[in-house]
Design an enzyme around this catalytic site. Structure first.
Site, mmCIF file in Angstrom:
data_model
loop_
_atom_site.group_PDB
_atom_site.id
_atom_site.type_symbol
_atom_site.label_atom_id
_atom_site.label_comp_id
_atom_site.label_asym_id
_atom_site.label_seq_id
_atom_site.Cartn_x
_atom_site.Cartn_y
_atom_site.Cartn_z
ATOM 1 N N HIS A 32 10.587 1.022 4.762
ATOM 2 C CA HIS A 32 10.320 0.297 6.004
ATOM 3 C C HIS A 32 10.613 -1.196 5.813
ATOM 4 O O HIS A 32 10.905 -1.671 4.708
ATOM 5 C CB HIS A 32 8.896 0.521 6.515
ATOM 6 C CG HIS A 32 7.822 -0.243 5.824
ATOM 7 N ND1 HIS A 32 6.651 -0.587 6.446
ATOM 8 C CD2 HIS A 32 7.746 -0.747 4.569
ATOM 9 C CE1 HIS A 32 5.888 -1.248 5.603
ATOM 10 N NE2 HIS A 32 6.516 -1.359 4.468
ATOM 11 N N CYS A 68 7.793 -8.413 2.575
ATOM 12 C CA CYS A 68 7.854 -7.206 3.407
ATOM 13 C C CYS A 68 8.939 -7.304 4.474
ATOM 14 O O CYS A 68 9.219 -6.331 5.175
ATOM 15 C CB CYS A 68 6.498 -6.939 4.070
ATOM 16 S SG CYS A 68 5.189 -6.669 2.858
ATOM 17 N N HIS A 128 12.174 -1.910 1.858
ATOM 18 C CA HIS A 128 11.529 -1.524 0.611
ATOM 19 C C HIS A 128 10.751 -0.247 0.953
ATOM 20 O O HIS A 128 10.947 0.297 2.045
ATOM 21 C CB HIS A 128 10.613 -2.639 0.077
ATOM 22 C CG HIS A 128 9.466 -2.946 0.966
ATOM 23 N ND1 HIS A 128 9.596 -3.654 2.147
ATOM 24 C CD2 HIS A 128 8.153 -2.609 0.888
ATOM 25 C CE1 HIS A 128 8.419 -3.752 2.735
ATOM 26 N NE2 HIS A 128 7.527 -3.121 2.000
ATOM 27 N N HIS A 175 10.634 10.865 3.376
ATOM 28 C CA HIS A 175 11.990 10.540 2.911
ATOM 29 C C HIS A 175 12.837 9.989 4.054
ATOM 30 O O HIS A 175 14.033 10.280 4.160
ATOM 31 C CB HIS A 175 12.655 11.757 2.249
ATOM 32 C CG HIS A 175 12.182 11.986 0.842
ATOM 33 N ND1 HIS A 175 10.962 12.518 0.574
ATOM 34 C CD2 HIS A 175 12.753 11.736 -0.376
ATOM 35 C CE1 HIS A 175 10.788 12.607 -0.752
ATOM 36 N NE2 HIS A 175 11.867 12.135 -1.345
#
Lengths: 136, 136, 136, 136, 136, 136
Positions: free
Chosen positions: A15, A34, A40, A81
């Protein structure tokens, strides 16, 4: 005589936290690492709690195998996944913070589980960062 | 200024999920592998939560050593290294699902702990399947 | 450039430690609570470690999905939700101590995994009692 | 649409349970090994739970990095690698039981976090002994 | 056909890292927070691994109940709820780093366990800092 | 008298398993869900083990704070909150399987840690899938 039954599952996803209405600079300031442009990821651990009266014939509130299958079919098959931002319709226009993911999962499961049963979802983004919805 | 003190204990037991009023076929359908005629088993982890005001002299709600001894004497000595269906009177006529076990343990402890203290019990059948009673 | 890949699985089983060549009294003395006539049980956690050279094309020593399937088909299907003493041929005449179980699992897997790969098995009977075979 | 966000931190400290108004004998009787004159110690695990509405712009109730920094600055810098009885003003005249420590930490954090957000603190003295404040 | 049997125990202790041959300044520089004059503490987790041939009669390398009792009597009774620097003769003149503690525990146990069995000790000072002796 | 000191760290990253020399079909067949075009991710837990003689003056093989800083500076700063395939030079032309990642991390650390100390790295891709290098 209500009992809460809890099932733990997990999924792995990529995300990125990014608000498209903001400049790159502000995104970087607010979301830090983030916000990394190429995403990541995390191993998300998910606990689903279901509260109700145990059935007298079975001794079950809800068979945990069935609960596990509901989660697998409706949550894991959708998010495991995957890249939450690119591969899912739920987060096309919603920032995939842990807070938003836990609400989305709760809403998905609320549709699939008997309304007489209360639901609560806990989502671990890491072992040290986790969220609960609804707050009780 | 109520605080909740929590103590984790564990016991190992064998059990079988089986409703004697049903046919073998129905038992197999409903309980699956958990209906295995010769039993299977678990390491049960048990968390007992006790809520009350800390005592001013000791700083304790309830000394966790004492709580541990109450659990050991009343729960572990009864269920540890036992076959729940065959060796205990509590599950002679009650299916030992996690839901039923957690209610039984709560009732046993409710008799042994000061009524001014609230009690909640969490029982882990596996790391991924657990139950709470009462639901809060 | 050998790497060890490890896969963790689990199964739930009942067992009893009892040597039929001994008196009941001696069995009780040696095995204590583990000699309970009606069995008790555990959540066994199993780690299988496989050592070899990563393949240049895949970057895998052995695909962990395949390793997981080998364990599931050959170990879990045989022992999960079973009474080791009564339901399995392996422990008809062999005391199912953790030591004996880990050797049996290693021998089963040794037949199913490429001989060029070394195998080691770790078996957790509880979080605090576990065994490794072979010792390295 | 309130969500609870949770952050886990830890600190290591020495402490001794001792009531100066009592005789040594009574202290020994009540607190046992925890009364050891030269102190003993723990790895304390701390979970801080903050409940509120996610912000629409960020998807955050409270950025967990910020929550982590608040805990570090106000709790860890004060208690980590310290002797709670000798090195901190909070426990000069208050017995550092888990119950008292969790209330102290809650009060410290209550001053530092927006009043519109509810706070709950869980403190693990060991994996098996833990406390929650407030009880909900 | 050697198997390794492992037993996990724990104890809580206070300690301080300090070399009396150095200045306070140098101690502070080298040991940092671990040099705190009034001590700090840990929940130490201890894994003792014993390797040998399973006995044909019992299926045991060494009964884990017996192993547990040996550890309790010789290690836990000595170090649990103690100040390692002040309350134990072992660390009167030896800095209680994890490295030194693990060697001391290994030597204590080496005296108490059959010489035909190999021993290895793992000591967790925290979940993230741990040591093994001997290295294999 | 060699002791092994171990430090656990973690990082979060996105990755994709894909061999550019193969067809999409073959990639899908071999790597399954791990071949997802838009990446997925993990919380990687990393254990670095360093073996050597404790220093007589400090009682340390290698100060774990220093070991932690070496890992942070050389491994975490490089891989944490990154897309391994797109954001790192190490995996531009190397498939980021757990096997390849653990070898890469070992080689990075081997350059930074005193050659007299042996190094071993364990990498957890999930709690149930992990790799060790070198195999011992």
């Amino acid at each position: 005589m209500k009992v809460t039954v809890c099932r733990k599952e997990h999924f792995n996803a990529a995300h990125r936290l990014h608000n498209p209405e903001w400049s790159d600079q502000k995104n970087q300031l607010v979301f830090g690492k983030c916000n990394n442009a190429n995403y990541h990821g995390h191993n998300y651990d998910l606990v689903v709690k279901v509260t109700g009266e145990p059935d007298e014939q079975t001794g079950y509130v809800l068979d945990m195998k069935i609960l596990s299958e509901i989660i697998e079919k409706n949550v894991l098959d959708r998010f495991d996944h995957k890249n939450l931002n690119l591969d899912t319709k739920e987060f096309k226009n919603l920032i995939p913070t842990a807070e938003n993911i836990v609400i989305v999962i709760w809403k998905i499961l609320r549709e699939k589980i008997d309304k007489q049963l209360e639901i609560k979802v806990i989502l671990y983004e890491t072992e040290r960062n986790f969220v609960e919805y609804p707050s009780n």
